[in-house]
Design a protein around this motif. Structure first.
Motif, mmCIF file in Angstrom:
data_model
loop_
_atom_site.group_PDB
_atom_site.id
_atom_site.type_symbol
_atom_site.label_atom_id
_atom_site.label_comp_id
_atom_site.label_asym_id
_atom_site.label_seq_id
_atom_site.Cartn_x
_atom_site.Cartn_y
_atom_site.Cartn_z
ATOM 1 N N SER A 69 0.842 -1.194 0.000
ATOM 2 C CA SER A 69 0.000 0.000 0.000
ATOM 3 C C SER A 69 0.875 1.240 0.000
ATOM 4 O O SER A 69 2.092 1.158 0.164
ATOM 5 C CB SER A 69 -0.882 0.006 1.251
ATOM 6 O OG SER A 69 -0.081 0.267 2.384
ATOM 7 N N ALA A 70 0.228 2.390 -0.176
ATOM 8 C CA ALA A 70 0.951 3.666 -0.155
ATOM 9 C C ALA A 70 1.687 3.834 1.175
ATOM 10 O O ALA A 70 2.741 4.473 1.238
ATOM 11 C CB ALA A 70 -0.023 4.821 -0.376
ATOM 12 N N GLU A 71 1.133 3.251 2.221
ATOM 13 C CA GLU A 71 1.768 3.360 3.548
ATOM 14 C C GLU A 71 2.879 2.335 3.740
ATOM 15 O O GLU A 71 3.489 2.255 4.804
ATOM 16 C CB GLU A 71 0.724 3.173 4.664
ATOM 17 C CG GLU A 71 -0.275 4.312 4.803
ATOM 18 C CD GLU A 71 -1.380 4.248 3.751
ATOM 19 O OE1 GLU A 71 -1.723 3.122 3.325
ATOM 20 O OE2 GLU A 71 -1.866 5.316 3.344
ATOM 21 N N VAL B 160 -4.770 -0.174 -7.603
ATOM 22 C CA VAL B 160 -5.135 0.670 -6.459
ATOM 23 C C VAL B 160 -5.673 -0.200 -5.325
ATOM 24 O O VAL B 160 -6.138 -1.313 -5.536
ATOM 25 C CB VAL B 160 -6.203 1.735 -6.822
ATOM 26 C CG1 VAL B 160 -5.651 2.719 -7.823
ATOM 27 C CG2 VAL B 160 -7.481 1.080 -7.330
ATOM 28 N N GLU B 161 -5.600 0.358 -4.127
ATOM 29 C CA GLU B 161 -6.133 -0.329 -2.972
ATOM 30 C C GLU B 161 -7.645 -0.148 -2.965
ATOM 31 O O GLU B 161 -8.143 0.979 -3.037
ATOM 32 C CB GLU B 161 -5.498 0.242 -1.689
ATOM 33 C CG GLU B 161 -5.844 -0.549 -0.453
ATOM 34 C CD GLU B 161 -5.121 -0.024 0.782
ATOM 35 O OE1 GLU B 161 -4.206 0.816 0.632
ATOM 36 O OE2 GLU B 161 -5.493 -0.450 1.891
ATOM 37 N N THR C 283 -9.136 2.219 -0.131
ATOM 38 C CA THR C 283 -8.798 3.638 -0.086
ATOM 39 C C THR C 283 -8.720 4.302 -1.455
ATOM 40 O O THR C 283 -8.778 5.531 -1.551
ATOM 41 C CB THR C 283 -7.418 3.826 0.572
ATOM 42 O OG1 THR C 283 -6.447 3.132 -0.231
ATOM 43 C CG2 THR C 283 -7.395 3.263 1.993
ATOM 44 N N LYS D 289 -6.148 4.407 -3.104
ATOM 45 C CA LYS D 289 -4.766 4.885 -3.256
ATOM 46 C C LYS D 289 -3.950 3.911 -4.103
ATOM 47 O O LYS D 289 -4.227 2.710 -4.121
ATOM 48 C CB LYS D 289 -4.108 5.025 -1.882
ATOM 49 C CG LYS D 289 -4.604 6.211 -1.083
ATOM 50 C CD LYS D 289 -3.748 6.350 0.152
ATOM 51 C CE LYS D 289 -4.410 7.230 1.192
ATOM 52 N NZ LYS D 289 -3.762 7.110 2.492
ATOM 53 N N PRO D 290 -2.938 4.439 -4.794
ATOM 54 C CA PRO D 290 -2.139 3.552 -5.648
ATOM 55 C C PRO D 290 -1.386 2.490 -4.828
ATOM 56 O O PRO D 290 -1.000 2.725 -3.693
ATOM 57 C CB PRO D 290 -1.152 4.499 -6.342
ATOM 58 C CG PRO D 290 -1.139 5.721 -5.517
ATOM 59 C CD PRO D 290 -2.488 5.829 -4.876
#
Length: 865
Positions: A591-593, A610-611, A614, A616-617
């Motif tokens: 994930s982005a994190e 993407v997730e 979220t 997010k990419p």
RNA sequence: GCGGGCGUGGCGGAAUCGGUAGACGCAGCAGACUUAAAAUCUGUCGACCGCAAGGUCGUGCCGGUUCAAGUCCGGCCGCCCGCACCA
């Protein structure tokens, strides 16, 4: 057109198999005349749930089990649980559940999953190593081997894993780190139990040659691990009589090159050699050196970079062949205390490390081996030692001998002087089995202040783990238990202390395959008659990661138990055939994190992943072996729910060779689903009026005969592929046959019969791979009983032989055309046909034919110029 | 450093004994069916030249043996695995 519905069919057939105890092994009995076949997959650790990655191992074993069963073998294919281990304790710490409860829950979940995979297992023999009914026998084995002198307890420098708070065997230290925790291992002195596996080092090495159905890679790895090297032990008399009184008259070294003894220029001792330790007490410089070496890291990198270092101990020894020749004694950081005698003689011209050391400290370098074709006048050693064979020179009575002969001659001389003998050294160390853990098999001994180590009497076994333990501290709960460790000495009756260490879990897996032969045995670990009947395991299937650890320990155990008289196996080798299968791999997602994401948390349909939660990419990472820690797993139940067990089985066997990794892809799974449905429509396309699947359409001609030929050709190829562990090839062959069958429209009743025969063969040969679909198809085709009870079809070899063959025709090695010739046509007939061919004539224009090579039924090559 | 293995289309791979390289699957492309999509079916699918017939090249690189090499031999390059100061 009805679709095949695995959700309905699979449970139905699984119940049908259960109802008749289909996979129950018979075993030794007067009425059983079937040959035995023992197939085993390395039993799982019950870590939680099974994913698609695990299923590959069991599927391969299952194909073999079902195939052998169809071929008339009495198959033993059991399953159990390697149920002791650290993760259970970690779960206890993290979640407050008891390790036993956690383990049993996992076992229940995983058993259900394996059953839904449709594995042909004999569940009546299921065992779990954490059951007292299992480990009591392990304790008995421990005591038996202790009695045999195969166990010893010693204070030893051990590998201590500071994270897991336990010791590790040498085999469990990888690049200086714990194999589970990954923590840097430190050295500690502890009183520990060891199995004397080194006593079997020779047997374990020699017997590798007989294991012709093992991968060479694994045999080589084991051989290297044991690391047998032959040479000599050489005694160098100490010149100082005071020291001689203290340490013995000589310093002994192990060498593989006694032929180079006249090139000796120093002795070097390991930094923790007893003599070094003693001298360090009075010499600050030696003491400092010793301490610095002790601090040295053990990782590969550090060792690689560490320069050769040493300190002159200020003492001397005499050369064994010349009492007037004195050699200085050093301590050097590259000498290992654990190997040989912990001391070497330096012969710098013939050993690179010795040379580096000699150059650094300005010690003599005397060449004694003359390479072939070198001249004694010009041969010099600069920065590179010469380690190859040659002729000995500068070596008095050895001069002129070859290195091989000189080696023997030197040993003879040493023996007559009483200063040495031929010796063998091993890299293998004894197997350290004490673990400072709760969730393991208790070591059945009691420590008495007066009597020392006393075995727990057999009638007091098992020593059962206490239930009431706490995990609020990283150390061993057994150590902290208020009462469990109190016991009376079985010998003198006084209050004594129970051993609180438990056994390495590799002990559990070193004999479970023997327990499977008779898990009902109560007084002995197994019944000798059953073990002798079933052993060795004919086909063992597991991961390459066990190439050394488990497989070496299990080989040792089987030999030791055999020698201890628990059974009388002919070879002493537990696994006659070994197959190391590749893993199932999958892309990884972060994930982005920077957290790992599982495939179902990721949307891959967009241009950029993407997730789902979220938007997010997601970064798509490397394709790696499916593992819980990286979350790149596909849960087995979810897969079975959507596609069925047969689809998983077919998928993990397709495409990649079994020993290589296979990548999990959604499109690959789609392909499998298509195949399953296609096969079903092919089966259902046969009219109801068709004869049964055991039909032999012997009067078929034309396209109907072609269909029969195709079916028998596939049967032949698939049989071969299964026997040779080439399941991916078998899959391809089956695809081929299905492609032919689905395009075949029978023109008449004979055609229908031919198609029925072909489908009957097809269904039986896919049964080991996709057993539920095979049963459903068998029923649909009107087969009697279950397809698992149908014998493997017989190849009609007459159908494999074609009437005519297509021969490629080459001119000067380049393929120009092909001709069709009668099978087995005489060479001159073929040659005439070829020369009459127009394409050939065109290709030969302007050329003179020099030679025509006809390889019957294969190829024709015209050499022309 | 030592030991072992591998290198073939866009991808996974096949070719088991030296004898038609690319089976089978995936992806792609074109078409049929469909209002449309999915599913299904048909065809096509190593590169280059050619309208075609056909030709040339092609199994990591260089060389060799052979009528014939992905396969055997020698030498390189790259990747993977195991062991690693083992005397």
């Amino acid at each position: 057109m009805t679709r095949y519905n695995p959700r309905e069919a699979e449970p139905k057939w699984q119940s049908a198999w259960d109802a008749c105890d289909a996979f129950k092994a018979i075993g030794p009995s007067a009425s059983n005349d079937k040959p035995k076949y023992y197939v085993l997959e390395m039993f799982p650790y019950p870590s939680g749930r099974i994913h698609v990655g695990h299923s590959r191992n069991y599927t391969m074993g299952d194909v073999v089990a079902r195939y052998k069963r169809a071929r008339g073998f009495d198959v033993l294919h059991p399953m159990g649980w390697d149920a002791f281990g650290l993760p259970a304790e970690n779960a206890a710490r993290d979640r407050g559940v008891h390790p036993g409860a956690w383990t049993h829950d996992n076992i229940d979940a995983m058993r259900g999953q394996l059953q839904r995979l449709g594995l042909a297992l004999d569940w009546s023999r299921e065992i779990a190593t954490c059951d007292p009914s299992y480990y009591r026998h392990q304790q008995a084995i421990f005591l038996k081997l202790m009695e045999r002198g195969l166990l010893h307890r010693k204070t030893a420098k051990v590998n201590w894993d500071p994270v897991d708070q336990t010791v590790l065997a040498n085999e469990q230290v990888i690049d200086g780190r714990g194999w589970r925790s990954g923590a840097l291992v430190v050295q500690r002195e502890l009183d520990q139990w060891f199995f004397k596996i080194t006593e079997y080092a020779d047997e374990l090495t020699d017997a590798l040659d007989e294991l012709d159905r093992w991968p060479d890679k694994v045999r080589t790895m084991q051989s290297n691990w044991i690391g047998r090297s032959r040479g000599a032990e050489v005694s160098f008399p100490l010149t100082d009589t005071g020291l001689a009184d203290q340490f013995g008259a000589t310093i002994d070294v192990f060498t593989t090159r006694p032929d180079t003894l006249f090139g000796a220029s120093f002795l070097a001792l390991a930094p923790d050699h007893p003599i070094v330790k003693a001298l360090a007490a009075d010499d600050p410089e030696i003491d400092r050196f010793m301490r610095e070496c002790a601090r040295m890291g053990t990782t590969a990198e550090e060792i690689e970079k560490a320069p050769k270092r040493g300190v002159d101990l200020g003492i001397t020894v005499r050369h064994p062949f010349d009492k007037n020749w004195e050699l200085p004694v050093w301590s050097a950081n590259f000498v290992l205390s654990g190997y040989g005698t912990g001391a070497i003689f330096g012969s710098p011209a013939g050993d690179q490390r010795d040379l580096d050391f000699a150059r650094k400290y300005d010690l003599a370098v005397q060449p004694v081996v003359l390479p072939p074709e070198a001249s004694a006048d010009t041969h010099v050693i600069e920065d590179e030692a010469y380690t190859g064979p040659g002729t000995i020179y500068n070596s008095r009575f050895l001069d002129g001998l070859s290195t091989v002969d000189a080696l023997e001659r030197a040993i003879t001389e040493l023996e007559s002087l009483g200063l040495g003998k031929g010796a063998t050294s091993y890299r293998l160390r004894d197997w350290l089995v004490s673990r400072q853990r709760y969730w393991g098999c208790p070591i059945p001994v009691i420590h008495c202040a007066d009597c020392g180590v006393v075995p727990v009497p057999e009638d007091q076994l098992p020593v059962v783990l206490p239930e009431d333990v706490t995990f609020d501290h990283p150390s061993n709960p057994l150590e902290r238990h208020p009462t469990w460790k109190n016991a009376d000495c079985p010998s003198c009756g006084k209050a004594a202390r129970r051993e609180t260490d438990t056994l390495d879990t590799f002990v559990c897996s070193s004999w479970y395959f023997l327990r499977f032969t008779s898990p009902w045995a109560e007084d002995t670990p197994f019944l000798a008659s059953d073990a002798e009947h079933w052993m060795p395991v004919d086909q063992y299937v597991g991961g390459i990661e066990h190439a050394i650890l488990h497989l070496l320990y299990a080989r040792f155990f089987t030999r030791a138990l055999n020698d201890a008289g628990l059974m009388n196996m002919k070879s002493g080798e537990p696994f006659a055939g070994l197959f190391t299968q590749g893993m199932v791999t999958h892309e990884t997602y972060k994930s982005a994190e920077g957290k790992w994401l599982s495939p179902e948390e990721v949307d891959l349909r967009k241009e950029r992943a993407v997730e789902l939660a979220t938007g997010k990419p997601v970064s798509v990472g490397a394709i790696e072996k499916m593992s819980k820690s990286k979350k790149n797993v596909v849960d087995l139940d979810a897969f079975i729910e959507s596609y069925g067990a047969d689809a998983v089985r077919w998928f993990v066997l397709s495409d990649s060779p079994p020993e290589r990794d296979v990548e999990y892809t959604d499109s690959g799974v789609e392909g499998v689903w298509r195949f399953v449905q296609r096969l079903w429509t092919t089966v259902t396309s046969l009219p109801d009026t068709a004869p049964g699947p055991l039909t032999v359409a012997s009067d078929a001609t034309g396209p109907a005969l072609d269909i029969r030929r195709a079916a028998h050709k596939t049967l032949h190829a698939v049989t071969d592929a299964i026997e040779g562990f080439r399941f991916n090839s078998a899959v391809a062959q089956v695809h081929d046959l299905v492609n032919v069958l689905r395009k075949f429209e029978p023109a008449d009743q004979t055609g229908i019969a031919a198609k029925a025969e072909a489908l009957g063969i097809l269904v039986r040969i896919i049964a080991p791979f996709v057993p539920h679909l095979a049963e459903e198809s068998w029923e649909r085709l009107g087969g009697e009983g279950l397809v698992i009870d149908a014998a493997w079809p017989e190849v009609d070899t007459g159908l494999l032989v074609e009437d005519s063959v297509t021969l490629p025709v080459q001119v000067n090695g380049k393929r120009r055309t092909e001709i069709t010739a009668p099978k087995g046509a005489a060479q001159d007939v073929v040659q005439d046909m070829v020369m009459a061919d127009q394409t050939v004539q065109r290709a030969l224009e302007g050329l003179t034919v020099r030679k025509v090579i006809v390889v019957p039924d294969r190829i024709v090559n015209i050499v022309a110029g």
